[in-house]
Motif scaffolding. Structure first.
Motif, PDB file in Angstrom:
ATOM      1  N   ARG A 183      -0.727  26.976  22.147  1.00  0.00           N
ATOM      2  CA  ARG A 183      -1.450  26.792  21.212  1.00  0.00           C
ATOM      3  C   ARG A 183      -2.395  25.296  20.959  1.00  0.00           C
ATOM      4  NH1 ARG A 183       1.671  27.511  15.939  1.00  0.00           N
ATOM      5  NH2 ARG A 183       1.244  29.758  15.661  1.00  0.00           N
ATOM      6  N   CYS A 184      -1.621  24.356  21.050  1.00  0.00           N
ATOM      7  CA  CYS A 184      -2.239  23.071  21.253  1.00  0.00           C
ATOM      8  C   CYS A 184      -2.338  22.032  22.354  1.00  0.00           C
ATOM      9  CB  CYS A 184      -2.102  21.819  20.571  1.00  0.00           C
ATOM     10  SG  CYS A 184       0.086  21.582  20.372  1.00  0.00           S
ATOM     11  N   ALA A 185      -1.304  22.918  23.967  1.00  0.00           N
ATOM     12  CA  ALA A 185      -1.293  22.301  24.919  1.00  0.00           C
ATOM     13  C   ALA A 185      -0.732  21.088  24.906  1.00  0.00           C
ATOM     14  CB  ALA A 185      -2.724  21.695  25.945  1.00  0.00           C
ATOM     15  N   ALA A 186       0.276  20.546  24.024  1.00  0.00           N
ATOM     16  CA  ALA A 186       1.176  19.754  23.794  1.00  0.00           C
ATOM     17  C   ALA A 186       2.175  19.794  25.215  1.00  0.00           C
ATOM     18  CB  ALA A 186       1.550  18.878  23.097  1.00  0.00           C
ATOM     19  N   ALA A 187       3.201  18.871  25.624  1.00  0.00           N
ATOM     20  CA  ALA A 187       4.146  19.844  26.206  1.00  0.00           C
ATOM     21  C   ALA A 187       5.459  19.843  25.489  1.00  0.00           C
ATOM     22  CB  ALA A 187       4.813  18.418  27.365  1.00  0.00           C
ATOM     23  N   LEU A 188       5.784  21.094  25.681  1.00  0.00           N
ATOM     24  CA  LEU A 188       7.253  21.768  24.723  1.00  0.00           C
ATOM     25  C   LEU A 188       8.214  20.759  25.555  1.00  0.00           C
ATOM     26  CD1 LEU A 188       6.841  25.594  25.141  1.00  0.00           C
ATOM     27  CD2 LEU A 188       5.456  24.273  23.226  1.00  0.00           C
ATOM     28  N   LYS A 189       8.413  20.969  24.195  1.00  0.00           N
ATOM     29  CA  LYS A 189      10.222  19.500  23.966  1.00  0.00           C
ATOM     30  C   LYS A 189      11.321  20.685  24.227  1.00  0.00           C
ATOM     31  CE  LYS A 189       8.946  15.341  22.741  1.00  0.00           C
ATOM     32  NZ  LYS A 189       9.502  14.413  22.958  1.00  0.00           N
ATOM     33  N   GLN A 190      12.424  20.598  25.120  1.00  0.00           N
ATOM     34  CA  GLN A 190      13.305  21.730  25.246  1.00  0.00           C
ATOM     35  C   GLN A 190      14.756  20.683  24.983  1.00  0.00           C
ATOM     36  OE1 GLN A 190      13.382  23.885  28.859  1.00  0.00           O
ATOM     37  NE2 GLN A 190      15.403  22.882  28.982  1.00  0.00           N
ATOM     38  N   ALA A 191      15.720  21.439  24.345  1.00  0.00           N
ATOM     39  CA  ALA A 191      17.030  20.513  24.012  1.00  0.00           C
ATOM     40  C   ALA A 191      17.961  21.594  24.242  1.00  0.00           C
ATOM     41  CB  ALA A 191      16.397  19.349  22.409  1.00  0.00           C
ATOM     42  N   GLN A 192      19.335  21.028  23.802  1.00  0.00           N
ATOM     43  CA  GLN A 192      20.711  22.215  23.798  1.00  0.00           C
ATOM     44  C   GLN A 192      20.406  22.154  21.797  1.00  0.00           C
ATOM     45  OE1 GLN A 192      20.526  23.382  26.900  1.00  0.00           O
ATOM     46  NE2 GLN A 192      22.634  23.843  25.911  1.00  0.00           N
ATOM     47  N   VAL A 193      21.025  23.257  21.624  1.00  0.00           N
ATOM     48  CA  VAL A 193      20.747  23.220  20.077  1.00  0.00           C
ATOM     49  C   VAL A 193      22.047  24.293  19.536  1.00  0.00           C
ATOM     50  CG1 VAL A 193      20.062  24.026  17.760  1.00  0.00           C
ATOM     51  CG2 VAL A 193      18.698  22.659  19.561  1.00  0.00           C
ATOM     52  N   GLY A 194      23.179  23.919  19.131  1.00  0.00           N
ATOM     53  CA  GLY A 194      24.503  24.840  19.230  1.00  0.00           C
ATOM     54  C   GLY A 194      24.627  25.526  20.508  1.00  0.00           C
ATOM     55  N   GLN A 195      24.853  24.722  21.934  1.00  0.00           N
ATOM     56  CA  GLN A 195      24.915  24.977  23.170  1.00  0.00           C
ATOM     57  C   GLN A 195      24.274  26.236  23.634  1.00  0.00           C
ATOM     58  OE1 GLN A 195      29.138  26.565  22.220  1.00  0.00           O
ATOM     59  NE2 GLN A 195      29.788  24.682  22.573  1.00  0.00           N
ATOM     60  N   ARG A 196      22.849  26.343  22.974  1.00  0.00           N
ATOM     61  CA  ARG A 196      22.111  27.318  23.490  1.00  0.00           C
ATOM     62  C   ARG A 196      20.631  26.556  23.869  1.00  0.00           C
ATOM     63  NH1 ARG A 196      23.141  32.473  21.724  1.00  0.00           N
ATOM     64  NH2 ARG A 196      21.960  32.989  23.949  1.00  0.00           N
ATOM     65  N   THR A 197      20.053  26.340  24.811  1.00  0.00           N
ATOM     66  CA  THR A 197      18.537  25.810  25.053  1.00  0.00           C
ATOM     67  C   THR A 197      17.782  26.287  24.017  1.00  0.00           C
ATOM     68  OG1 THR A 197      18.847  25.309  27.430  1.00  0.00           O
ATOM     69  CG2 THR A 197      16.510  25.747  27.106  1.00  0.00           C
ATOM     70  N   THR A 198      16.969  24.790  23.456  1.00  0.00           N
ATOM     71  CA  THR A 198      15.461  25.681  22.754  1.00  0.00           C
ATOM     72  C   THR A 198      14.636  25.163  23.218  1.00  0.00           C
ATOM     73  OG1 THR A 198      14.915  26.777  20.643  1.00  0.00           O
ATOM     74  CG2 THR A 198      16.542  23.723  21.160  1.00  0.00           C
ATOM     75  N   VAL A 199      13.426  25.211  23.083  1.00  0.00           N
ATOM     76  CA  VAL A 199      12.313  24.487  23.284  1.00  0.00           C
ATOM     77  C   VAL A 199      11.242  24.126  21.978  1.00  0.00           C
ATOM     78  CG1 VAL A 199       9.905  24.605  24.889  1.00  0.00           C
ATOM     79  CG2 VAL A 199      12.456  25.672  25.408  1.00  0.00           C
ATOM     80  N   TRP A 200      10.364  23.995  21.963  1.00  0.00           N
ATOM     81  CA  TRP A 200       9.919  23.652  20.830  1.00  0.00           C
ATOM     82  C   TRP A 200       8.356  22.913  21.104  1.00  0.00           C
ATOM     83  CZ3 TRP A 200      13.821  20.466  21.040  1.00  0.00           C
ATOM     84  CH2 TRP A 200      14.017  19.334  20.774  1.00  0.00           C
ATOM     85  N   CYS A 201       7.620  22.873  19.937  1.00  0.00           N
ATOM     86  CA  CYS A 201       6.846  22.333  20.539  1.00  0.00           C
ATOM     87  C   CYS A 201       6.499  21.281  20.002  1.00  0.00           C
ATOM     88  CB  CYS A 201       4.593  23.214  20.058  1.00  0.00           C
ATOM     89  SG  CYS A 201       3.114  22.165  20.145  1.00  0.00           S
ATOM     90  N   PRO A 202       6.160  19.343  19.603  1.00  0.00           N
ATOM     91  CA  PRO A 202       6.100  18.487  18.729  1.00  0.00           C
ATOM     92  C   PRO A 202       5.333  18.474  18.125  1.00  0.00           C
ATOM     93  CG  PRO A 202       5.964  18.223  20.868  1.00  0.00           C
ATOM     94  CD  PRO A 202       5.961  19.171  21.095  1.00  0.00           C
TER      95      PRO A 202
END
Ligand code: ZN
Length: 270
Positions: A247-266
């Motif tokens: 949507r905006c071309a920013a680099a998507l972030k990734q982290a572990q949330v509750g032992q699951r990998t999660t990805v989001w746009c900052p």
């Protein structure tokens, strides 16, 4: 791992071939899957007619007047309706022999699946305490808002809690939060009612779309072919950590949330 859309797709594919059909025999090639297969399966299924094929969360229920067979596909399970003479392959653990010369065959290489029994008029312990179905009217923004007050857990963990709503796995939680523009690490209790309304709508839309796409692969359901993968090309964030936001071309972030990998746009998700 089969998620709710795959399980619902399986249900829709199987129902026309199973409903109204009498089970003639149970052929078990092993005693256990994830859990032991209970004796009631062999005691009650032969001679019983399958009245309905239902789904609750990620369980399939084959309802008979004697009770219900409860099937879970686990990590790698699949169900096929096949001619009874179809040669058995590795990991074909259970057949239900059906009227009309067919079998319902359960294949599960990793054996995290299950075949259990629910007596008539009872609810199996695994189905107790579950939240509403995501595609039901009961599940909406008001429900999420009411259940989330005072909760400090990340909204993504909250959304994946089966007591809140069933069947929203990691892929669908990540994609729904992106669509609703909610940061997955935001405290569940600090998301507004308006934003929960957007989130509930996103969950419903994305699951319904996935079911619809899965449904299109089922024309030849009576075949030994696996259900093809779908949906991957339509993912906005899941599995795309470090890649540019579509949507905006920013680099998507990734982290572990509750032992699951999660990805989001900052940039897009707050
Ligand atoms: Zn973005």
């Amino acid at each position: 791992m089969p998620e709710l859309p795959e399980v619902e797709t399986t249900r829709r594919g199987l129902a026309p071939h199973l409903e109204g059909v009498i089970v003639r025999a149970v052929l078990q090639r092993r005693d256990d899957l994830r859990w032991p297969i209970p004796d009631q399966i062999r005691a009650h299924l032969p001679g019983a007619r399958i009245e309905a094929v239902r789904r609750r969360a990620k369980y399939l229920l084959l309802d008979t007047l004697a009770g219900s067979a409860l099937l879970h596909l686990g990590m790698s399970g699949s169900l096929r309706v096949l001619p009874a003479a179809t040669p058995v392959k590795a990991h074909d653990h259970v057949d239900l022999a059906l009227d009309g010369g067919r079998v319902l065959r359960f294949n599960d290489p990793r054996r995290f699946g299950s075949l259990l029994w629910q007596a008539p008029g009872t609810t199996h312990p695994l189905l107790q305490g579950l939240g509403p179905e995501p595609l039901s009217e009961e599940f909406d923004g008001a429900w999420l808002f009411a259940r989330s007050r005072g909760r400090s857990a990340p909204v993504k963990s909250f959304l994946m809690d089966q007591r809140i709503v069933v069947g929203v796995g990691n892929i669908y939680a990540a994609e729904s939060l992106f669509r609703a523009r909610i940061h997955p690490l935001r405290a569940a209790g600090r998301v507004s009612r308006e934003r929960y309304e957007a989130l509930a709508m996103a969950v419903k839309d994305i699951l319904a779309h996935a079911i619809q796409r899965g449904g299109t692969t089922l024309r030849d359901f009576i075949s030994p072919d696996g259900v093809p993968g779908y949906f991957e090309q339509e993912l906005w964030v899941y599995g795309r950590g470090g890649l540019p936001c579509k949507r905006c071309a920013a680099a998507l972030k990734q982290a572990q949330v509750g032992q699951r990998t999660t990805v989001w746009c900052p940039h897009c998700q707050r």
